[in-house]
Design an enzyme around this catalytic site. Structure first.
Site, mmCIF file in Angstrom:
data_model
loop_
_atom_site.group_PDB
_atom_site.id
_atom_site.type_symbol
_atom_site.label_atom_id
_atom_site.label_comp_id
_atom_site.label_asym_id
_atom_site.label_seq_id
_atom_site.Cartn_x
_atom_site.Cartn_y
_atom_site.Cartn_z
ATOM 1 N N GLY A 85 12.134 -8.185 68.541
ATOM 2 C CA GLY A 85 12.239 -9.237 67.535
ATOM 3 C C GLY A 85 13.599 -9.913 67.546
ATOM 4 N N GLU A 139 19.512 1.539 61.909
ATOM 5 C CA GLU A 139 18.231 0.834 61.779
ATOM 6 C C GLU A 139 17.604 0.991 60.393
ATOM 7 O OE1 GLU A 139 17.522 -1.405 63.639
ATOM 8 O OE2 GLU A 139 18.699 -0.928 65.409
ATOM 9 N N HIS A 144 18.063 -8.413 58.458
ATOM 10 C CA HIS A 144 18.155 -7.118 59.145
ATOM 11 C C HIS A 144 19.320 -7.164 60.149
ATOM 12 C CE1 HIS A 144 16.115 -3.664 61.438
ATOM 13 N NE2 HIS A 144 17.038 -4.083 62.271
ATOM 14 N N GLU A 145 19.323 -8.180 60.991
ATOM 15 C CA GLU A 145 20.367 -8.263 62.025
ATOM 16 C C GLU A 145 21.739 -8.451 61.390
ATOM 17 O OE1 GLU A 145 19.337 -7.291 64.780
ATOM 18 O OE2 GLU A 145 17.212 -7.584 64.317
ATOM 19 N N MET A 158 18.240 -8.964 68.093
ATOM 20 C CA MET A 158 19.285 -7.986 68.428
ATOM 21 C C MET A 158 20.607 -8.411 67.819
ATOM 22 S SD MET A 158 20.109 -5.192 69.945
ATOM 23 C CE MET A 158 21.765 -4.495 69.976
ATOM 24 N N GLU A 159 21.274 -7.395 67.287
ATOM 25 C CA GLU A 159 22.429 -7.628 66.421
ATOM 26 C C GLU A 159 23.750 -7.795 67.163
ATOM 27 O OE1 GLU A 159 20.595 -4.676 66.545
ATOM 28 O OE2 GLU A 159 21.935 -2.940 66.485
ATOM 29 N N HIS A 171 23.386 -5.371 60.349
ATOM 30 C CA HIS A 171 23.980 -4.648 61.485
ATOM 31 C C HIS A 171 25.413 -5.076 61.782
ATOM 32 C CE1 HIS A 171 20.695 -2.246 62.861
ATOM 33 N NE2 HIS A 171 19.926 -3.235 63.228
ATOM 34 N N GLU A 220 20.737 -3.410 74.640
ATOM 35 C CA GLU A 220 20.474 -2.126 73.982
ATOM 36 C C GLU A 220 19.286 -1.421 74.634
ATOM 37 O OE1 GLU A 220 19.128 -2.091 69.867
ATOM 38 O OE2 GLU A 220 20.393 -0.368 69.488
HETATM 39 ZN ZN LIG Z 1 17.941 -3.285 63.974
#
Ligand SMILES: [Zn+2]
Length: 863
Positions: free
Chosen positions: A276, A333, A310-311, A278-279, A314, A131
């Site tokens: 941190g 996000e 969080h991931e 990545m999805e 996604h 990304e």
């Molecule tokens: Zn994210």
């Protein structure tokens, strides 16, 4: 080959999306020789089937060379390849087949296919990070999020390695002597190029399964994996990781009403990772900093849980439904950030996530939103370089705050119902703002256009100020809250609808107790709050419970109360909000830094929440180094050392507070010789309090602190490395060498000219060079401004950003000097005036660094 133009504009991508539709893409990667350090490149073969509606377009690829390219069987001239694009001309109307074979380079910058050699056992590890647009460093493709394809990956690598992609393995063949395996993965559902992923290496792997039986009787089983380097396996906590993973999948499966679509769910923790996590669907990559080699606090584990969730969010928001272009990055996000905290609180053991959000995460948004480069949550993004710079505090933390406010506004049930409608309608497609708003409006029955204009489509932060009138008994006779905000783009004043809570606190038995909480809507510039009349005026906390996004001021009476009683407030979330208000006032030069420090030193020692303690001590360090006049720093640094030194033996043995104080003591001692003896005492074992584990990480913190003070000999640092010759040890050793007084010139030379450094090595050097304990040396400022365009042209985006941000010159006011007169301010302004044509992303960095410096200098004037 000279540096190719790697930027891609939105306009070009719109044209290409109109010109073609991508159907299938097969990618064959030959990683057989990856473990040989003398090989710099790997063979990549990309076969793309697409439909064309135009005669020409281009395919993206950043490779050492194109070996062969054919379009519908016809050879393409490799001379047309410019290092970033290969033109495609003579397209057939309808179906086309493109084959591109290339030699692509292993990366040391974390972009593309990163290769890492473990110093512990010599093992080689590979992983990808794409990304926003680095898939083109690994295979030829149409690199834009709205050209989704079904991908089939085929990877050849040593057969005793883990060989992974986002999909499950379909078949495997073992070649010749059995040492190499070629794995073909199942064809993926439609997904964007930036979400594809590959990893290979002798990773340690732990397996589990998530099972879901739904109300209709249907069942789903998803294989789970948790992976890390073999040499980190002893520190790995797969049970904790997999527990949060299962809890999150349960919650999101219900909330989003769309069965997990990616077949399997691997979480891989990788070294030298730039961000941190990545999805990548089915193969989520995490920074190895979430594998705790040393002791970890509950706050450290809570952060990891938030990132996992969080991931995971996604997998739906971002992967299943993807923003059409990078101006919609917030669409994924903001949601992921919001859900990271929401799901943590709802279903995991980490039930104080919103305190962390208020005390730490929102500070990122407040900072970003007051820079001259701030932008609406729904941003305009003209090209890729701008897209990369927009992974910022607005897109994440402010976006999440706005959605949190929206959830309070429409109600959680309606919020999730809208999400379900969104996935049902747009699965495997691309969307824009209106698509989401339409679904939320449908579910809530509310018109969200006004809300969207106020929160998503304007920039800047609202300032909320209570005007409190009280009688002689400390009872409120009148309370008015004013809001002020200015649209930074137009200078026009803004008012926003804030649904929030006003907390009224009384001073009872020496404690600030909340005795009334008033939920109200602030819509106008001034709002009278009649429900407050008769309530206590000791502390009036606007936006208590943190429903809204705003900078909150304290009235003079409240400021006096928290000065002596902040730590007596029962709710950690409320304390976090008061600390945040004090910090914002300091940054705004409303509260002199010296006063902030007086309050902090008086209250922080009694702060019972270790996560909040850590956040506040971080702010205290920043206040000393940036907002206090240079002449007052030595005394304040010594005071911070003394505060930590005194608190450490008082902390409960083995507690998070004890570890936090120890870490902060080393940090404080790096800027003050008054801490040297205490740090030596930790290292020698003479002064280690009961329960404190002096593990490798804490020992390195000590060595770095001593090195910064010139109190560690190189031979001692080498011995420390010999005792811990690991990746983390080598990075810490690099930092310790670079942070020593008198090494700045050598560090500058290496950081700016050695292009073989890895991303993390460069970060360590830059950190050492910019350590606040070093004296300001004006010569570096000019060299910085003379060099940044060159860095931008010759380095990758990540590496150039590390240099341009990290080496920006520091500065302090001389007595009697005004911020405008500061030489770095003048140099930066001149550079901006003289380089209007410089890349916007680079100008943005300089503008932001300058704004931070000017803010610090303004604070130094009032302190
Ligand atoms: Zn994210």
């Amino acid at each position: 080959m000279s540096s190719p133009v790697t930027n891609i504009t939105h306009a070009e991508c719109r044209q290409r999306a109109a010109a073609i539709t991508v159907d299938d893409q097969r990618i064959e990667l030959d990683l057989a020789a990856a473990a040989d350090p003398d090989t710099t490149a790997f063979r990549s073969r990309s076969l793309v089937a697409f439909t064309a509606r135009a005669e020409q377009t281009w395919v993206d690829l950043i490779a050492d060379r194109v070996v062969r390219a054919t379009l519908n069987g016809r050879e393409l001239d490799p001379a047309g390849y410019d290092g970033a694009r290969l033109p495609l001309t003579g397209l057939s109307t309808g179906r086309n087949e493109l084959l591109v074979e290339a030699d692509c380079r292993y990366s040391r910058t974390g972009e593309g296919l990163h290769r890492f050699t473990d110093p512990v056992d010599g093992a080689t590890y590979l992983y990808t990070h794409f990304e926003p647009t680095d898939a083109r460093r690994v295979f030829a493709n149409f690199e834009q999020p709205d050209l989704k394809a079904r991908f089939t990956f085929v990877v050849t690598a040593p057969s005793n390695w883990q060989i992974l992609s986002g999909a499950v393995e379909a078949s495997r063949t073992v070649a010749g002597d059995g040492e190499l395996a070629t794995v073909t993965f199942v064809r993926t559902p439609p997904q964007s190029t930036y979400l594809t992923a590959v990893a290979a290496g002798p990773y340690h792997r732990v397996e589990d399964v998530w099972t879901r039986v739904r109300g209709d009787g249907s069942a789903q089983e998803v294989a789970l994996g948790a992976l890390c380097r073999a040499s980190m396996a002893e520190h790995f906590e797969p049970a904790a990781i997999l527990t949060v993973t299962r809890q999150g999948l349960d919650f999101l499966d219900d909330a989003f009403g769309f069965a997990y679509p990616w077949g399997k769910y691997d979480s891989i923790f990788v070294p030298e990772y730039n961000i941190g996590a990545m999805e990548n669907p089915g193969l989520v990559t995490f920074s190895e900093r979430f594998v705790h080699r040393g002791a970890a606090t509950r706050a450290d584990r809570a952060r990891r849980a938030e990132v996992i969730l969080h991931e995971m969010t996604h997998m739906w928001f971002g992967d299943l439904v993807t923003p059409r272009w990078w101006d919609g990055t917030w669409l994924k996000e903001s949601f992921a950030d919001l859900m990271g905290y929401h799901v943590s609180e709802a279903v995991t053991e980490f039930d104080s996530a919103w305190t962390t959000f208020a005390g730490r995460r929102k500070a990122w948004a407040y900072h970003q939103d007051q820079l001259p480069t701030t932008h609406p949550i729904v941003a305009r993004v003209d090209d890729l370089e701008a897209a990369r710079q927009n992974f910022d505090g607005i897109t994440y933390a402010k976006g999440a705050s706005a959605l949190k406010q929206l959830m309070a506004y429409v109600g959680p049930a309606e919020f999730f119902a809208g999400s379900r409608a969104y996935f049902a309608r747009f699965a495997f497609g691309n969307t824009e703002l209106d698509d989401l708003l339409g679904c939320l409006e449908g579910a809530s029955g509310r018109d969200l256009r006004t809300w969207s204009r106020a929160w998503l489509q304007t920039a800047g932060i609202s300032e909320l100020t209570p005007r409190v009138t009280s009688d002689g008994d400390g009872r409120i006779t009148r309370l008015v809250v004013t809001q002020s905000a200015t649209d930074p783009a137009t200078g026009v004043p803004l008012t926003r609808p804030h649904r929030l809570v006003v907390g009224l606190y009384d001073l009872v038995d020496g404690e600030l107790r909340r005795v009334r909480s008033i939920e109200t809507d602030l819509v106008e510039e001034r709002t009278e709050i009649p429900e407050a009349v008769g309530g206590p005026a000791a502390l009036v906390l606007v936006n208590d419970d943190d429903l809204s996004y705003a900078k909150v001021r304290l009235d003079p009476g409240s400021l006096a109360a928290v000065r002596t009683h902040l730590s007596t407030i029962a709710a950690p979330l409320s304390r976090a909000l008061v600390w945040s208000a004090l910090w914002n006032a300091t940054r705004d030069a409303v509260l002199p830094a010296a006063e902030y420090l007086d309050i902090a030193f008086g209250q922080v020692g009694r702060e019972p929440d270790a996560a909040l303690l850590e956040a506040v001590l971080g702010d205290v360090g920043s206040a000393i180094e940036h907002y206090l006049p240079a002449g007052a720093r030595a005394a304040a640094r010594a005071r911070l050392v003394e505060t930590c030194r005194a608190a450490l033996p008082q902390a409960e043995p083995g507690s998070d507070a004890q570890l936090t104080w120890a870490r902060q003591l080393t940090r404080a001692a790096s800027t003050s010789a008054t801490g040297t003896a205490a740090v030596r005492g930790l290292l020698d074992g003479d002064a280690v309090p009961d329960g404190l584990r002096m593990d490798a990480d804490l020992r390195w913190d000590c060595w770095v602190a001593l090195a910064a003070q010139g109190a560690a000999a190189p031979a001692e640092l080498d011995a420390a490395l010999a005792a811990d010759d690991t990746m983390t040890g080598r990075q810490a050793h690099e930092l310790a060498l670079a942070i020593r007084p008198g090494t700045r010139e050598a560090t500058w030379q290496r950081a700016t000219s050695d292009e073989s450094l890895s991303n993390d090595q460069l970060r360590a050097l830059v950190r050492g060079f910019s350590h606040p304990g070093h004296p300001d040396e004006p010569g570096y400022a000019q060299r910085y401004f003379d060099s940044i365009l060159g860095w931008w042209a010759s380095r990758t985006m990540t590496m150039a950003t590390v240099l341009a941000r990290g080496l920006f010159p520091a500065g302090s006011l001389e007595p009697g000097q005004q911020p405008d007169e500061h030489p770095v301010v003048r140099q930066a302004r001149h550079w901006l005036e003289d380089h209007p044509e410089a890349p916007n992303a680079l100008r943005r960095i300089v503008i932001e660094q300058l704004a931070d410096l000017e803010r610090a200098l303004r604070a130094q004037v009032v302190a």
